[in-house]
Scaffold this motif. Structure first.
Motif, mmCIF file in Angstrom:
data_model
loop_
_atom_site.group_PDB
_atom_site.id
_atom_site.type_symbol
_atom_site.label_atom_id
_atom_site.label_comp_id
_atom_site.label_asym_id
_atom_site.label_seq_id
_atom_site.Cartn_x
_atom_site.Cartn_y
_atom_site.Cartn_z
ATOM 1 N N TYR A 8 0.853 -1.191 0.000
ATOM 2 C CA TYR A 8 0.000 0.000 0.000
ATOM 3 C C TYR A 8 0.892 1.244 0.000
ATOM 4 N N CYS A 10 0.964 5.577 -0.124
ATOM 5 C CA CYS A 10 0.236 6.836 0.063
ATOM 6 C C CYS A 10 0.330 7.661 -1.215
ATOM 7 N N LYS A 19 0.376 -3.046 4.847
ATOM 8 C CA LYS A 19 -1.065 -3.193 5.026
ATOM 9 C C LYS A 19 -1.734 -1.827 4.891
ATOM 10 N N TRP A 20 -3.054 -1.880 4.688
ATOM 11 C CA TRP A 20 -3.796 -0.636 4.504
ATOM 12 C C TRP A 20 -3.879 0.122 5.821
ATOM 13 N N ASN A 31 -7.188 8.417 4.180
ATOM 14 C CA ASN A 31 -7.708 7.693 3.017
ATOM 15 C C ASN A 31 -6.892 7.959 1.750
ATOM 16 N N PHE A 33 -4.149 5.753 0.978
ATOM 17 C CA PHE A 33 -3.415 4.530 0.623
ATOM 18 C C PHE A 33 -4.162 3.757 -0.459
ATOM 19 N N THR A 34 -3.408 3.337 -1.489
ATOM 20 C CA THR A 34 -3.953 2.486 -2.538
ATOM 21 C C THR A 34 -3.075 1.250 -2.683
ATOM 22 N N GLU A 35 -3.685 0.159 -3.055
ATOM 23 C CA GLU A 35 -2.970 -1.105 -3.176
ATOM 24 C C GLU A 35 -2.285 -1.201 -4.533
#
Length: 457
Positions: A8, A10, A19-20, A31, A33-35
């Motif tokens: 994840y 930013c 991890k998120w 909000n 964080f993206t995978e």
């Protein structure tokens, strides 16, 4: 088949986490964080120093420099913001809201430069070649040295650059271009950072002046990592209301010029047209002999501009009066109203107050303080101000009017448009060289004296 490995990242600062997380511990944004998929088996490049070739330290007095070569865009407003033209090998980032006119401006720049025998490559990741051709026909763009490449793969773009060897490269936009060596999606932090780094290397090594378009977030900042703005040489923001025809190009970073200059354009059916006299444009349609309006000279870089400040003061129908400011800092308006109440005695605590800078532009310099106070007082007393009068000066909390810079440039711009009466800070009178036959200058030391002149006591 082995399971894909993810992490994840930013989207604001590039912080990585296995991890998120709801809140980024680095930039403290929520909000973001993206995978993204990654592969641990990808071999990293050797970062060791090649002893056969490396850069040696030099004494600063031994370094020879030449005046940087600049290429004119044939658009005076853009040349002004860039500091005189485009520097060879520079990387320029252009940001702005969707539909504001970024692509229109850059296709016009591409055509102008191609018309001077320069080879221009326009890479579009958002439009097809036929879509660009339709827009080009509307703008009467048809240069034989302008090449269009609808592509999003950076490897294909690099191959085209090697084959074509352009003088100017335009990438629209950086969020749509991707590198196949990275498994993350286009527009993510890692992709934007990698693509920008590649383009910077190409620009510096081959001497290609490169424009890249950046999308903006809901907050108005350029999307992607903040490091993107640090990597480029120049950052330009295209501002303006989508429903207003006027656009402002503002430089917020420029390694080769001033960051205080702005360029003003008007959006027409033939494209973006320069506004050569912004003062005349901003004052068009100004009401005469109406309370609550006054003209103030302000400075944007080295350019003086006359803007109209309008104020409306009316009795409130709510328990708490409203304060609304457009085109100017809200807190500055509240501050000036407090000075009016305490130092002048105008009781506005039960009045709604609306202050507006006409023309849809933002003014931040404190030299318009005196104009704000005069406009509010004029509306409050329902007394009109002579339409040939200008007011300028920074106002302190004790009601004093402080000196401002570029006083002669402001006065000459006002005289050019026919203004005959100016109220200026008393401390600016020293060394002032102005034609008294064309303009009457009234030096004042505090806001009470200024209001006595503009409102007649």
């Amino acid at each position: 088949m082995s399971k894909l490995k993810t992490k994840y990242i930013c989207q604001e600062c590039g912080y990585e986490s296995p991890k998120w997380m709801g809140k980024c511990p680095s930039c403290e944004q929520w909000n973001t964080f993206t995978e993204e998929i990654y592969d641990k088996n990808i071999k990293k490049t050797n970062m060791g120093i090649n002893r056969s070739f490396y850069t040696k330290p030099e004494r600063i007095r031994d370094i020879k420099i030449d005046k940087e070569d600049r290429i004119s865009t044939n658009i005076n407003e853009l040349n002004r913001v860039l500091g005189g033209g485009v520097v060879k090998g520079s990387l320029i980032l252009v940001g702005g809201d969707p539909g504001i006119g970024k692509s229109t401006l850059l296709i016009q720049v591409a055509n102008n430069m191609a018309s001077t025998k320069l080879r221009v490559l326009y890479v579009s990741g958002e439009e097809s070649a036929k879509q660009i051709k339709i827009r080009s026909d509307r703008l009467d763009i048809d240069s034989e040295n302008l090449y269009i490449l609808p592509e999003t793969n950076i490897e294909v773009v690099k191959k085209s650059i090697e084959d074509l060897k352009p003088n100017i490269l335009i990438v629209d936009s950086i969020q749509t271009v991707y590198s196949p060596q990275l498994t993350s999606a286009p527009g993510t932090v890692s992709q934007v950072r990698e693509i920008t780094s590649m383009l910077m290397g190409i620009s510096k090594s081959l001497g290609i002046a490169t424009f890249i378009v950046g999308h903006v977030t809901k907050q108005g900042a350029i999307a992607g990592p903040r490091v993107l703005e640090h990597m480029v040489d120049t950052v330009l923001y295209f501002e303006g209301e989508r429903h207003n025809t006027y656009r402002i190009l503002r430089g917020v970073k420029n390694r080769f010029g001033s960051t205080n200059e702005i360029g003003i354009f008007e959006m027409r059916d033939i494209g973006l047209v320069e506004v050569k006299n912004p003062s005349e444009m901003l004052l068009s349609g100004r009401p005469m002999n109406t309370p609550g309006t006054i003209v103030v000279p302000c400075m944007e870089g080295t350019r003086p501009m006359l803007v109209e400040i309008q104020a409306l003061v009316s009795s409130t129908v709510f328990g708490m009066p409203r304060r609304v400011a457009t085109g100017i800092d809200y807190n500055r308006v509240v501050l000036m109203m407090a000075v009016l109440e305490k130092r002048v005695g105008l009781q506005t605590q039960n009045m709604d107050c609306y202050v507006n800078i006409t023309g849809g532009i933002q003014i931040k310099e404190p030299a318009i303080d005196a104009g704000i106070i005069c406009a509010i007082a004029s509306s409050f007393k329902d007394k009109e101000i002579d339409h040939n009068t200008i007011v300028m000066g920074e106002v302190g909390l004790t009601g004093e009017i402080r000196s401002i810079s570029f006083i002669e440039s402001r006065l000459k711009e006002a005289m050019k448009l026919g203004f005959t009466k100016a109220i200026i800070p008393k401390s600016n009178m020293k060394g002032l060289n102005i034609d008294n036959k064309k303009m009457d200058v009234f030096p004042v030391g505090n806001i009470i004296d200024a209001l006595d002149i503009v409102l007649g006591g």
